[in-house]
Design an enzyme around this catalytic site. Structure first.
Site: not given
Length: 549
Positions: A386, A355, A514, A208, A269-270, A214
């Site tokens: 399991h 978030e 960050k 964005k 963003g999400r 990263e």
């Protein structure tokens, strides 16, 4: 938005009194008392999706008090504010309009006196045109070969959402190979670069702000790798594309202006997979399927906006979640999709929910004394059975679970799907009702374990049940229905945050790490011996430096 003193509302007080009366009632007693419970506590959405919330520790009075909470806090007014473009993301002074990205109608949505639907539809057309060029082999790489691979470089919402959807809709994908790089660990991008040919690969850099460390680090690595083969920067325009709200930063990276697909600061963003950040989805399943995906989400938007609270699926699921977190003190919720293609769905919702609602101050900036966002976790299908289902069945934690499955499988081999669905139904039944002493006695009598008495074994084998679940049964996991399902959870998260009086659409807690990581990076990159940090952090740094110096 209005400020709410959640635990000071009349509805909260009534719910608290009501909770004391029913907290020890077993689910089996709710079902015995009300033979119509399933009918009264389930909703069908568009004949495509059944939401069964009857296996929850609630009764008619619980539902009445929860719905009164929605009325008292005026949830509908908050929904209207979001849909109208009001700046409900107040700490960033922005509207929240991912709903506009799937509007696809001529109905205007105004932001700062501009009809943003004109821009949204223009960007959708650009995505459509470009995806057709790539999918149909018209867009060529620098040597004239067609594109075979797409690498999406992003993190958080720019990775989890698109990756989850392309995986969930694998039965609809075309010939293009999709790759997703998110982790700053060089292993992630290196493993992808090993698999691709620079002549036939395009890179989508999804950020964005176009500053996310990263993403930009991985993007520069990809660019350097590409130029090692090509030696000609002018060829970048055939292979590198930006999905961003920051055009200038994309240009500074040397992305061609025509290769920048925009989205806007009012897209979180999400919640960005519906925008150009979802270009990888379009390239994977084609634009026609992407339109169906948007249409499914828009259908849920309309349901959320227009449907009365007592039949409104996101509102009801949000209220039930608040009931568990703030009265039963449940700290987690598990999302359990019985579909292997949806193996990233739990991780996607983990980010979307945690978030958004992982906050500890209210909308007035005051410390909160009640629980807000739950911890979201889960795994697909019978794998979880399991692994961690043991704890859900017999552990000391109360963990509400959402079970998700489809009626029709895309891979109908032999009786695989029948066995999968049988497990789905069996687990929700077992969690709700457990096993009785009589059933256990019968099983032990039939077993060969004659050395053990029934009474000595029963404490270890008995499951008491009374574990709450929602069941979401979908006709088929197709683009339309997946769009509806994702939008359902988006709106559930919004309602939870609104009633709990927090801002769901910022994420300031993400920023502290960050900034600090950049400071430590600069410190590690320097020759200074000055000690700048606490003893633990400094000790870790010193130990690390002892190996690399």
């Amino acid at each position: 938005m209005k400020n709410i003193n959640f635990n000071k509302t009349q509805s909260y007080q009534k719910l608290n009194n009501h909770f004391k009366k029913i907290k020890d009632i077993h689910l089996k007693d709710f079902f015995l008392k009300n033979p119509n419970r399933f009918k009264e506590f389930s909703i069908v959405f568009e004949d495509e999706m059944l939401i069964d919330f009857s296996k929850n520790r609630i009764n008619e009075n619980t539902l009445m008090h929860l719905l009164n909470l929605a009325e008292e806090t005026n949830v509908k007014s908050a929904i209207k504010l979001m849909f109208s473009g009001f700046k409900i993301n107040q700490t960033e002074n922005r509207p929240v309009l991912h709903i506009a990205l799937r509007n696809r109608t001529n109905n205007p949505i105004m932001v700062n006196n501009r009809n943003i639907m004109l821009e949204v539809n223009r960007e959708l057309e650009k995505m459509k045109d470009f995806s057709k060029l790539v999918i149909n082999g018209i867009w060529k790489g620098y040597t004239g070969k067609t594109i075979s691979d797409v690498v999406n470089i992003g993190i958080g919402g720019s990775d989890l959402g698109p990756y989850m959807v392309t995986e969930a809709l694998r039965p609809y994908k075309n010939h293009l190979n999709m790759h997703f790089v998110s982790n700053i660990d060089a292993t992630h991008i290196n493993e992808v670069l090993k698999k691709i040919n620079p002549e036939q690969t395009i890179f989508l850099i999804a950020s964005k702000t176009f500053t996310t460390d990263e993403t930009i680090t991985n993007a520069y690595t990809a660019k350097k790798w590409f130029l090692n083969f090509v030696k000609d920067k002018s060829m970048l325009k055939k292979h590198f594309f930006a999905l961003s709200a920051n055009v200038q930063n994309a240009l500074d990276f040397e992305i061609d202006i025509n290769n920048i697909f925009k989205f806007w600061d009012w897209v979180g963003g999400r919640f960005s997979l519906w925008s150009s950040a979802g270009l990888s989805i379009v390239l994977s399943i084609g634009f026609d399927n992407f339109k169906k995906f948007l249409d499914g989400a828009h259908a849920m938007d309309n349901h959320f906006y227009y449907t009365d609270n007592n039949k409104n699926i996101p509102i009801l699921l949000a209220l039930i979640s608040i009931w568990y977190s703030n009265f039963f003190n449940c700290e987690t919720e598990s999302i359990l999709p019985y579909d292997q293609n949806m193996h990233r769905f739990s991780a996607y919702l983990q980010q979307a929910n945690m978030e958004s609602n992982g906050k500890s101050v209210n909308r007035m900036g005051q410390k909160i004394s009640y629980q807000t966002g739950p911890i979201i976790w889960g795994e697909p299908g019978t794998n979880g059975q399991h692994a961690f289902y043991q704890l859900i069945h017999q552990g000391t934690k109360l963990i509400p679970c959402d079970f998700i499955a489809s009626v029709f499988s895309h891979n109908d081999f032999d009786d695989h799907h029948l066995k999968l669905i049988s497990n789905f139904f069996a687990q929700t039944k077992a969690l709700a009702f457990g096993n009785s002493y009589d059933i256990l006695s019968s099983e032990l009598n039939l077993s060969t374990q004659n050395d053990y008495s029934i009474d000595s074994m029963s404490p270890f084998k008995i499951c008491y049940g009374n574990q709450p679940t929602n069941s979401i049964l979908i006709r088929k996991i197709n683009p339309y229905n997946l769009g509806s399902l994702i939008a359902l959870y988006e709106h559930k998260i919004f309602v939870q945050g609104y009633i709990l009086n927090i801002f769901s659409f910022d994420q300031w807690g993400v920023e502290i790490g960050k900034k600090l990581s950049q400071n430590i990076y600069n410190y590690l990159n320097s020759n200074t011996t000055q000690k700048c940090y606490d003893s633990s952090t400094q000790g870790l740094i010193t130990f690390y430096k002892s190996f690399i110096s």
